[in-house]
Design a protein around this motif. Structure first.
Motif, PDB file in Angstrom:
ATOM      1  N   ASP A 169       0.862  -1.197   0.000  1.00  0.00           N
ATOM      2  CA  ASP A 169       0.000   0.000   0.000  1.00  0.00           C
ATOM      3  C   ASP A 169       0.890   1.236   0.000  1.00  0.00           C
ATOM      4  OD1 ASP A 169      -2.687  -1.266   0.238  1.00  0.00           O
ATOM      5  OD2 ASP A 169      -1.836  -1.996   2.136  1.00  0.00           O
ATOM      6  N   PRO A 170       1.555   1.508  -1.107  1.00  0.00           N
ATOM      7  CA  PRO A 170       2.600   2.527  -1.115  1.00  0.00           C
ATOM      8  C   PRO A 170       2.063   3.956  -1.060  1.00  0.00           C
ATOM      9  CG  PRO A 170       2.275   1.658  -3.317  1.00  0.00           C
ATOM     10  CD  PRO A 170       1.405   0.840  -2.416  1.00  0.00           C
ATOM     11  N   ILE A 171       2.832   4.798  -0.398  1.00  0.00           N
ATOM     12  CA  ILE A 171       2.515   6.217  -0.264  1.00  0.00           C
ATOM     13  C   ILE A 171       3.676   7.034  -0.812  1.00  0.00           C
ATOM     14  CG2 ILE A 171       2.143   8.086   1.391  1.00  0.00           C
ATOM     15  CD1 ILE A 171       0.784   6.028   3.216  1.00  0.00           C
ATOM     16  N   LEU A 172       3.345   8.010  -1.648  1.00  0.00           N
ATOM     17  CA  LEU A 172       4.330   8.955  -2.163  1.00  0.00           C
ATOM     18  C   LEU A 172       3.943  10.350  -1.691  1.00  0.00           C
ATOM     19  CD1 LEU A 172       6.674   9.983  -3.963  1.00  0.00           C
ATOM     20  CD2 LEU A 172       5.061   9.969  -5.889  1.00  0.00           C
ATOM     21  N   LEU A 173       4.779  10.958  -0.871  1.00  0.00           N
ATOM     22  CA  LEU A 173       4.576  12.326  -0.427  1.00  0.00           C
ATOM     23  C   LEU A 173       5.551  13.212  -1.198  1.00  0.00           C
ATOM     24  CD1 LEU A 173       4.247  11.787   3.436  1.00  0.00           C
ATOM     25  CD2 LEU A 173       2.439  11.834   1.686  1.00  0.00           C
ATOM     26  N   ASN A 174       5.004  14.139  -1.970  1.00  0.00           N
ATOM     27  CA  ASN A 174       5.808  14.975  -2.854  1.00  0.00           C
ATOM     28  C   ASN A 174       5.930  16.373  -2.256  1.00  0.00           C
ATOM     29  OD1 ASN A 174       7.130  15.761  -5.337  1.00  0.00           O
ATOM     30  ND2 ASN A 174       5.236  16.829  -5.867  1.00  0.00           N
ATOM     31  N   ILE A 175       7.141  16.726  -1.817  1.00  0.00           N
ATOM     32  CA  ILE A 175       7.361  18.056  -1.257  1.00  0.00           C
ATOM     33  C   ILE A 175       7.469  19.040  -2.426  1.00  0.00           C
ATOM     34  CG2 ILE A 175       8.780  19.497   0.217  1.00  0.00           C
ATOM     35  CD1 ILE A 175       7.433  17.147   1.668  1.00  0.00           C
ATOM     36  N   SER A 176       6.444  19.850  -2.562  1.00  0.00           N
ATOM     37  CA  SER A 176       6.349  20.795  -3.674  1.00  0.00           C
ATOM     38  C   SER A 176       6.563  22.208  -3.142  1.00  0.00           C
ATOM     39  CB  SER A 176       4.988  20.633  -4.355  1.00  0.00           C
ATOM     40  OG  SER A 176       4.890  21.454  -5.500  1.00  0.00           O
ATOM     41  N   THR A 177       5.899  23.175  -3.714  1.00  0.00           N
ATOM     42  CA  THR A 177       5.979  24.562  -3.276  1.00  0.00           C
ATOM     43  C   THR A 177       4.729  25.305  -3.706  1.00  0.00           C
ATOM     44  OG1 THR A 177       7.166  26.670  -3.540  1.00  0.00           O
ATOM     45  CG2 THR A 177       7.247  25.133  -5.384  1.00  0.00           C
ATOM     46  N   ASN A 178       4.351  26.308  -2.919  1.00  0.00           N
ATOM     47  CA  ASN A 178       3.210  27.122  -3.322  1.00  0.00           C
ATOM     48  C   ASN A 178       3.465  27.856  -4.635  1.00  0.00           C
ATOM     49  OD1 ASN A 178       4.936  29.278  -2.540  1.00  0.00           O
ATOM     50  ND2 ASN A 178       3.936  29.485  -0.559  1.00  0.00           N
ATOM     51  N   GLU A 211      -2.658   2.597  -7.778  1.00  0.00           N
ATOM     52  CA  GLU A 211      -2.427   1.894  -6.518  1.00  0.00           C
ATOM     53  C   GLU A 211      -1.606   2.744  -5.541  1.00  0.00           C
ATOM     54  OE1 GLU A 211       1.237   0.935  -8.987  1.00  0.00           O
ATOM     55  OE2 GLU A 211      -0.900   1.319  -9.318  1.00  0.00           O
ATOM     56  N   LEU A 212      -0.957   3.779  -6.061  1.00  0.00           N
ATOM     57  CA  LEU A 212      -0.171   4.684  -5.227  1.00  0.00           C
ATOM     58  C   LEU A 212      -1.067   5.715  -4.555  1.00  0.00           C
ATOM     59  CD1 LEU A 212       2.923   5.587  -7.457  1.00  0.00           C
ATOM     60  CD2 LEU A 212       2.927   4.143  -5.424  1.00  0.00           C
ATOM     61  N   HIS A 213      -0.775   6.018  -3.309  1.00  0.00           N
ATOM     62  CA  HIS A 213      -1.435   7.123  -2.608  1.00  0.00           C
ATOM     63  C   HIS A 213      -0.476   8.306  -2.681  1.00  0.00           C
ATOM     64  CE1 HIS A 213      -4.028   9.022   0.444  1.00  0.00           C
ATOM     65  NE2 HIS A 213      -2.890   9.550   0.897  1.00  0.00           N
ATOM     66  N   VAL A 214      -0.806   9.306  -3.486  1.00  0.00           N
ATOM     67  CA  VAL A 214       0.093  10.427  -3.743  1.00  0.00           C
ATOM     68  C   VAL A 214      -0.523  11.722  -3.224  1.00  0.00           C
ATOM     69  CG1 VAL A 214       1.343  11.732  -5.503  1.00  0.00           C
ATOM     70  CG2 VAL A 214       0.985   9.265  -5.804  1.00  0.00           C
ATOM     71  N   VAL A 215       0.263  12.477  -2.473  1.00  0.00           N
ATOM     72  CA  VAL A 215      -0.152  13.795  -2.006  1.00  0.00           C
ATOM     73  C   VAL A 215       1.027  14.752  -2.202  1.00  0.00           C
ATOM     74  CG1 VAL A 215      -1.071  15.174  -0.100  1.00  0.00           C
ATOM     75  CG2 VAL A 215      -1.587  12.728  -0.214  1.00  0.00           C
ATOM     76  N   SER A 216       0.738  15.956  -2.703  1.00  0.00           N
ATOM     77  CA  SER A 216       1.775  16.980  -2.830  1.00  0.00           C
ATOM     78  C   SER A 216       1.583  18.035  -1.748  1.00  0.00           C
ATOM     79  CB  SER A 216       1.724  17.626  -4.217  1.00  0.00           C
ATOM     80  OG  SER A 216       2.193  16.728  -5.206  1.00  0.00           O
ATOM     81  N   ILE A 217       2.692  18.603  -1.295  1.00  0.00           N
ATOM     82  CA  ILE A 217       2.682  19.430  -0.094  1.00  0.00           C
ATOM     83  C   ILE A 217       3.457  20.729  -0.291  1.00  0.00           C
ATOM     84  CG2 ILE A 217       3.250  19.470   2.379  1.00  0.00           C
ATOM     85  CD1 ILE A 217       3.720  16.204   1.418  1.00  0.00           C
ATOM     86  N   GLN A 218       2.856  21.830   0.130  1.00  0.00           N
ATOM     87  CA  GLN A 218       3.591  23.069   0.375  1.00  0.00           C
ATOM     88  C   GLN A 218       4.053  22.989   1.830  1.00  0.00           C
ATOM     89  OE1 GLN A 218       5.111  25.725  -0.200  1.00  0.00           O
ATOM     90  NE2 GLN A 218       4.752  27.127   1.470  1.00  0.00           N
ATOM     91  N   PRO A 219       5.369  22.880   2.080  1.00  0.00           N
ATOM     92  CA  PRO A 219       5.848  22.574   3.432  1.00  0.00           C
ATOM     93  C   PRO A 219       5.890  23.754   4.387  1.00  0.00           C
ATOM     94  CG  PRO A 219       7.697  22.788   1.951  1.00  0.00           C
ATOM     95  CD  PRO A 219       6.458  22.922   1.101  1.00  0.00           C
TER      96      PRO A 219
END
Length: 293
Positions: A169-178, A211-219
């Motif tokens: 159950d893979p998770i990809l957290l993508n550190i992005s930018t505003n 199948e990937l759980h992907v979320v992008s983030i403004q940190p």
């Protein structure tokens, strides 16, 4: 405009009424519901700044293993000491030196990690670079395109290498930018363009691999080494905020945010109150305002 001291930071608009600049109990790695027990976590750019904070947070959350990738051996070793000191006793901490622009190095590093601890459950795509600040009309083309090498190519190599080594159950957290979705900030064209390209690439990657759980983030706005050693830019947020926020994003509680773009500053209780609305709509996705497509 040639340095980060000249950045004019705008007043942010929040999706939630409450705005956080530092960690708070709802996203604490010590919360029972946020436990990362049994999970193998890999973070690119884990030797400093946000990546180091994310690694420490997952160690505090009891991950089975926390592995960090980066170019600078001294930073990685220092980070390992900090992670190990904060982590629960059973958490294994690993590091690998790697140039993320070199696909073979990335594959070798991840293969080495998975042979030691098993498949990757949570992958945090964090590494990136801030190119010089210049107007588009005055930018040297080679320097401008170097931003895409450091922010797009590195991410491409990382996520491609991660996919065949991902857990059940893979998770990809993508550190992005505003900067990938706000209106232009003068001088930030190369960084914003490359990070917008990276974000769109990750969106396609998510759509092609459901199948990937992907979320992008403004940190958050955090003073880290990405701005250079001589920068006088003052951070607005504590570096632990995105670290703890990533632990929450990887939990079952945040499953409704699959495919979304979120800010670490937003209040998670308020997000949870709008869970169904967010999950079942185009809210918190990047698109053309006023056109639902």
């Amino acid at each position: 405009m040639d340095n980060t001291d000249e950045i004019a930071i705008p007043k942010w608009v929040s999706f939630t009424k409450e705005w956080h600049t530092k960690p708070y109990p709802d996203i604490s790695p010590s919360r029972r519901g946020l436990s990362a027990t049994g999970k193998n976590v890999v973070i690119t750019g884990g030797g400093t700044g946000i990546g180091k904070a994310v690694a420490i947070a997952f160690g505090q959350a009891g991950a089975r293993s926390v592995s960090i990738l980066g170019r600078r051996l001294d930073r990685l070793k220092s980070s390992v000491i900090a992670i190990s000191a904060a982590a629960q006793s059973h958490t294994e901490v690993l590091y690998r030196t790697v140039d993320l622009t070199d696909r073979a190095q990335v594959e070798d590093a991840l293969a080495s990690i998975t042979s030691a601890v098993g498949k990757v459950d949570i992958f945090v795509n964090n590494a990136g670079a801030l190119p010089p600040l210049k107007p588009v009309a005055k930018y040297d083309a080679a320097t401008f395109m170097r931003a895409f090498e450091m922010n797009v190519l590195t991410s491409l190599n990382a996520i491609q290498a991660f996919l065949p080594l991902a857990g059940a159950d893979p998770i990809l957290l993508n550190i992005s930018t505003n900067l990938a979705h706000i209106k232009p900030m003068l001088g930030m064209s190369a960084y914003a363009s490359s990070k917008a390209g990276q974000l769109k690439m990750v969106e396609h990657f998510a759509a092609e691999n459901p199948e990937l759980h992907v979320v992008s983030i403004q940190p958050g706005v955090i003073a880290t080494e990405i701005a250079g050693p001589d920068s006088n830019v003052q951070g607005q947020d504590e570096v632990e905020l995105p670290g703890h926020f990533c632990v929450w994003l990887a939990s079952a509680e945040a499953k409704f945010l699959k495919g979304k773009f979120v800010w670490a500053n937003w209040d998670v209780r308020e997000l949870l109150q709008r869970k169904e609305e967010i999950r079942d709509s185009r809210l918190l996705t990047v698109g053309l305002a006023g056109v639902a497509m």
